[in-house]
Design a protein around this motif. Structure first.
Motif, PDB file in Angstrom:
ATOM      1  N   LEU A   1      38.169  86.583 122.753  1.00 51.22           N
ATOM      2  CA  LEU A   1      37.740  85.982 121.495  1.00 51.22           C
ATOM      3  C   LEU A   1      38.358  84.583 121.437  1.00 51.22           C
ATOM      4  O   LEU A   1      39.486  84.403 120.986  1.00 51.22           O
ATOM      5  CB  LEU A   1      38.184  86.832 120.304  1.00 51.22           C
ATOM      6  N   LYS A   2      37.599  83.609 121.923  1.00 48.62           N
ATOM      7  CA  LYS A   2      38.133  82.254 122.022  1.00 48.62           C
ATOM      8  C   LYS A   2      38.353  81.636 120.652  1.00 48.62           C
ATOM      9  O   LYS A   2      39.301  80.888 120.444  1.00 48.62           O
ATOM     10  CB  LYS A   2      37.179  81.389 122.847  1.00 48.62           C
ATOM     11  N   GLN A   3      37.470  81.955 119.722  1.00 46.29           N
ATOM     12  CA  GLN A   3      37.611  81.396 118.376  1.00 46.29           C
ATOM     13  C   GLN A   3      36.927  82.301 117.369  1.00 46.29           C
ATOM     14  O   GLN A   3      35.821  82.773 117.584  1.00 46.29           O
ATOM     15  CB  GLN A   3      36.994  79.999 118.288  1.00 46.29           C
ATOM     16  N   LEU A   4      37.624  82.538 116.279  1.00 47.78           N
ATOM     17  CA  LEU A   4      37.037  83.182 115.109  1.00 47.78           C
ATOM     18  C   LEU A   4      37.577  82.443 113.900  1.00 47.78           C
ATOM     19  O   LEU A   4      38.779  82.439 113.640  1.00 47.78           O
ATOM     20  CB  LEU A   4      37.414  84.662 115.042  1.00 47.78           C
ATOM     21  N   SER A   5      36.684  81.800 113.166  1.00 45.21           N
ATOM     22  CA  SER A   5      37.108  81.037 111.992  1.00 45.21           C
ATOM     23  C   SER A   5      36.217  81.401 110.810  1.00 45.21           C
ATOM     24  O   SER A   5      35.056  81.792 110.978  1.00 45.21           O
ATOM     25  CB  SER A   5      37.036  79.532 112.266  1.00 45.21           C
ATOM     26  N   ALA A   6      36.804  81.265 109.604  1.00 47.50           N
ATOM     27  CA  ALA A   6      36.055  81.571 108.390  1.00 47.50           C
ATOM     28  C   ALA A   6      36.748  80.933 107.200  1.00 47.50           C
ATOM     29  O   ALA A   6      37.956  80.682 107.221  1.00 47.50           O
ATOM     30  CB  ALA A   6      35.940  83.075 108.187  1.00 47.50           C
ATOM     31  N   ASP A   7      35.957  80.679 106.161  1.00 51.26           N
ATOM     32  CA  ASP A   7      36.513  80.241 104.883  1.00 51.26           C
ATOM     33  C   ASP A   7      36.903  81.489 104.097  1.00 51.26           C
ATOM     34  O   ASP A   7      36.080  82.394 103.906  1.00 51.26           O
ATOM     35  CB  ASP A   7      35.490  79.425 104.100  1.00 51.26           C
ATOM     36  N   LEU A   8      38.160  81.495 103.626  1.00 52.92           N
ATOM     37  CA  LEU A   8      38.707  82.701 103.026  1.00 52.92           C
ATOM     38  C   LEU A   8      39.461  82.348 101.754  1.00 52.92           C
ATOM     39  O   LEU A   8      40.526  81.748 101.797  1.00 52.92           O
ATOM     40  CB  LEU A   8      39.659  83.369 104.036  1.00 52.92           C
ATOM     41  N   TYR A   9      38.878  82.642 100.591  1.00 47.60           N
ATOM     42  CA  TYR A   9      39.516  82.455  99.292  1.00 47.60           C
ATOM     43  C   TYR A   9      40.154  81.069  99.174  1.00 47.60           C
ATOM     44  O   TYR A   9      41.362  80.930  99.037  1.00 47.60           O
ATOM     45  CB  TYR A   9      40.531  83.570  99.043  1.00 47.60           C
ATOM     46  N   GLN A  10      39.278  80.064  99.291  1.00 42.65           N
ATOM     47  CA  GLN A  10      39.624  78.646  99.169  1.00 42.65           C
ATOM     48  C   GLN A  10      40.510  78.162 100.319  1.00 42.65           C
ATOM     49  O   GLN A  10      41.024  77.039 100.267  1.00 42.65           O
ATOM     50  CB  GLN A  10      40.292  78.352  97.820  1.00 42.65           C
ATOM     51  N   GLY A  11      40.707  78.975 101.327  1.00 42.10           N
ATOM     52  CA  GLY A  11      41.494  78.584 102.481  1.00 42.10           C
ATOM     53  C   GLY A  11      40.723  78.797 103.766  1.00 42.10           C
ATOM     54  O   GLY A  11      39.505  78.928 103.777  1.00 42.10           O
ATOM     55  N   LYS A  12      41.441  78.853 104.874  1.00 39.19           N
ATOM     56  CA  LYS A  12      40.825  78.932 106.181  1.00 39.19           C
ATOM     57  C   LYS A  12      41.518  79.991 107.040  1.00 39.19           C
ATOM     58  O   LYS A  12      42.754  80.097 107.046  1.00 39.19           O
ATOM     59  CB  LYS A  12      40.924  77.572 106.880  1.00 39.19           C
ATOM     60  N   LEU A  13      40.709  80.761 107.759  1.00 40.55           N
ATOM     61  CA  LEU A  13      41.206  81.740 108.721  1.00 40.55           C
ATOM     62  C   LEU A  13      40.882  81.260 110.130  1.00 40.55           C
ATOM     63  O   LEU A  13      39.746  80.872 110.413  1.00 40.55           O
ATOM     64  CB  LEU A  13      40.560  83.109 108.483  1.00 40.55           C
ATOM     65  N   MET A  14      41.872  81.277 111.023  1.00 46.82           N
ATOM     66  CA  MET A  14      41.681  80.926 112.426  1.00 46.82           C
ATOM     67  C   MET A  14      42.314  82.030 113.269  1.00 46.82           C
ATOM     68  O   MET A  14      43.454  82.422 113.032  1.00 46.82           O
ATOM     69  CB  MET A  14      42.327  79.589 112.761  1.00 46.82           C
ATOM     70  N   LEU A  15      41.545  82.523 114.269  1.00 47.27           N
ATOM     71  CA  LEU A  15      42.040  83.622 115.085  1.00 47.27           C
ATOM     72  C   LEU A  15      41.517  83.495 116.498  1.00 47.27           C
ATOM     73  O   LEU A  15      40.355  83.158 116.716  1.00 47.27           O
ATOM     74  CB  LEU A  15      41.591  84.961 114.482  1.00 47.27           C
ATOM     75  N   ASN A  16      42.377  83.739 117.474  1.00 51.48           N
ATOM     76  CA  ASN A  16      41.928  83.962 118.842  1.00 51.48           C
ATOM     77  C   ASN A  16      42.638  85.199 119.365  1.00 51.48           C
ATOM     78  O   ASN A  16      43.779  85.488 118.994  1.00 51.48           O
ATOM     79  CB  ASN A  16      42.164  82.741 119.741  1.00 51.48           C
TER      80      ASN A  16
END
Length: 606
Positions: free
Chosen positions: A370-385
């Protein structure tokens, strides 16, 4: 009236004459060797026509075929790829007088198709589009009676066809029933209309599908193009969300038969109120197919797709405790070489609302990246690999997750129905572990991280009010109560943590607010969902705040605070005895200082 009678008589005579000519002077069996040789030359397969070809004159002129079979490649079981009990080829009349066959309509009924995939990856379709070995140096001479000049197919109709998909590697056979397939006027390098309808009954579900579009085959048999294909499919079964699924697809596709590559441009994909579009490419020439997909999805509500439970939480927990959890079977990943890019407008799952998802995922040889997983989350940002190694029976994984600028209060409310913390949260964690069983995952996870929450509040406790109440009771006022809102505002809440054996340990919790400072350490058990914190609170000059004019009597004194209980119901308590001891110590120290100053003054006066 006489004219009509003469016309009908002439027409009847003509039909009788044609029938006589065809049956006496034009034997369709003369073409059998040439048809067999043409199929052998083009496909390398054996075409067998056991029954004699015969004419049919009603309702149209046609040729009856029976006992037709086309072989699978050598060494395959079953030996035949195609068996046809009955087929009728309706032909154009005029070309027959020039000894040419133009098939106006080909009708097949009761066919049986065996498509085999062997353990080495070879299949029944191999070689159908390639050029076979050359025929012997002495080609068979055409019959003296007839010579095949050309064949054109005006259309094809196939009904009641059984298709057996045989996978020798998995030891599985799936049977499909093609109720109907029609192909309009067909010639190479030209589009022809087609339509189909089929059904399948599988061990755990039933499938029905129908579709229509246009198809074109190149003159060299190397490229197949399908355009404006609209498909409607319905699936029913116990394992299907809500036990029923209806899907619609619109696409254009190209298949390079010589290179064994498929590409599809999907303009519409709808299923379970989910809309999507994208592109798909598949290279199926190697043992492990290579798949590449790029899709864009609209709004997805996963909560609406999950089955509704009629049991209580206690019953569900009891049922789960009685069922022994097993590791998920990920062996299918060993047979995948895939690259997947997904963009999703929004996803709602477990009552969490998220937007603007972007995922870049690769799967190869049993490893998921999973090279990148990003999302907008409750006025913030989620970043995951993350990476998952599924080559062993028990999968292992590692990850790096970051959350920035997230409003923690609505997140906790939606995710776990908790209202214990508010503020703008930044969170980072790196970890690794083994096992994908939820309980084992918690036990085996090793992780380290940090959190930083600003401009927030702790709910369920009003620490300044607790201190004021304790202070009043120490002075003898036992009527002090807690009528103020149970909320402690803070400007920052920070700390590092480590996770091992299901327990998160935080050695350096620090909180700052206009009224107090808090520091300490503790732990949170993820398995039992319990808290155990021991903290020390110190006041600023006044419990009224930094702007207070009167210094508080407890200012500068360490005030012990304990946090226990569960995630759902945390409990806060001041250690009154320790507070009293600390206050007495502070007063004693002050008295000692005063006595010391007094003695020094007296000694200085001597």
């Amino acid at each position: 009236m006489k004219f009509i009678k003469w016309f009908l008589a002439i027409l009847a005579t003509f039909i009788v004459a044609v029938a006589l000519y065809l049956t006496v002077f034009f034997d369709p069996n003369d073409f059998k060797p040439e048809i067999v040789n043409a199929v052998k030359k083009q496909t390398g397969r054996e075409l067998v026509i056991t029954d004699d070809l015969s004419w049919t004159f009603f309702p149209t002129i046609g040729i009856n075929l029976g006992g037709v079979s086309l072989s699978n490649p050598e060494g395959f079981t079953p030996k035949s790829m195609l068996e046809v009990n009955k087929a009728v080829a309706e032909v154009e009349l005029i070309p027959l007088f020039s000894k040419q066959i133009e098939i106006a309509q080909l009708t097949l009924d009761g066919a049986k198709i065996n498509l085999v995939t062997r353990k080495n990856g070879s299949s029944s379709l191999d070689g159908l589009t390639g050029k076979s070995t050359e025929l012997s140096a002495t080609p068979s001479e055409p019959s003296a009676k007839a010579q095949l000049a050309s064949i054109d197919v005006g259309g094809i109709s196939i009904t009641n066809t059984q298709i057996n998909l045989i996978d020798e590697a998995k030891g599985q056979t799936q049977t499909l029933t093609l109720k109907q397939f029609t192909l309009g006027a067909f010639s190479l390098d030209k589009f022809a209309p087609m339509a189909y309808e089929f059904a399948a009954t599988l061990p755990d579900m039933t499938v029905s599908s129908k579709g229509e579009g246009q198809i074109k085959l190149s003159h060299d048999f190397n490229q197949l193009v399908i355009e404006k294909l609209d498909i409607e499919t319905q699936v029913e079964g116990e394992g299907i969300p809500n036990k029923k699924l209806t899907a619609e697809v619109s696409l254009n596709s190209q298949i390079a038969l010589d290179k064994k590559q498929l590409s599809a441009d999907i303009s519409k994909l709808t299923a379970m109120d989910i809309n999507a579009a994208g592109k798909l490419t598949v290279s199926y020439g190697s043992k492990v197919p290579k798949i590449s997909a790029d899709f864009q999805f609209g709004d997805i509500d996963l909560d609406a797709l999950l089955p509704k439970s009629d049991t209580s939480e206690e019953q569900t927990a009891a049922a789960s405790s009685q069922t022994q959890a097993v590791e998920p079977d990920l062996t299918a990943l060993n047979g995948l070489d895939a690259k997947l890019i997904l963009a999703v407008k929004s996803i709602k799952v477990a009552n969490l609302s998220t937007q603007n998802w972007l995922m870049d995922l690769g799967i190869k040889n049993g490893e998921v990246d999973l090279k990148q997983l990003s999302a907008d989350l409750y006025q913030g940002k989620l970043m995951l690999n993350a990476q998952v190694d599924a080559r062993s029976k028990v999968a292992s994984y590692q990850f790096d997750k970051q959350i920035s600028g997230v409003q923690i209060q609505p997140l906790l409310k939606d995710a776990a129905k908790l209202d214990i913390l508010a503020g703008t949260a930044n969170f980072s964690v790196k970890g690794k572990g083994k096992s994908l069983i939820p309980e084992q995952l918690k036990k085996n996870l090793l992780a380290n991280g940090r959190f930083d929450i600003t401009d927030g509040a702790l709910y369920g406790v009003n620490i300044p009010q607790m201190i004021r109440s304790a202070q009043a009771k120490l002075k003898g006022d036992l009527s002090a109560d807690t009528k103020e809102e149970r909320k402690t505002d803070f400007s920052s809440l920070t700390g590092n943590f480590s996770l091992e054996h299901g327990v998160a340990t935080n050695p350096d919790l620090a909180m700052s607010s206009p009224l107090l400072r808090l520091a300490g350490k503790g732990s949170a058990d993820l398995l039992t969902q319990t808290l155990d914190y021991r903290l020390t609170t110190s006041l600023v000059n006044s419990l009224k705040g930094q702007g207070g004019s009167e210094k508080d009597a407890l200012a500068g004194i360490d005030i012990p605070l304990a946090i226990t209980g569960t995630f759902q119901k945390p409990e806060y308590a001041l250690d009154t005895q320790a507070l009293l001891n600390n206050q007495l110590k502070e007063e004693t120290d002050k008295a000692k200082e005063k006595l010391k100053d007094s003695l020094l003054k007296k000694l200085g006066g001597l």
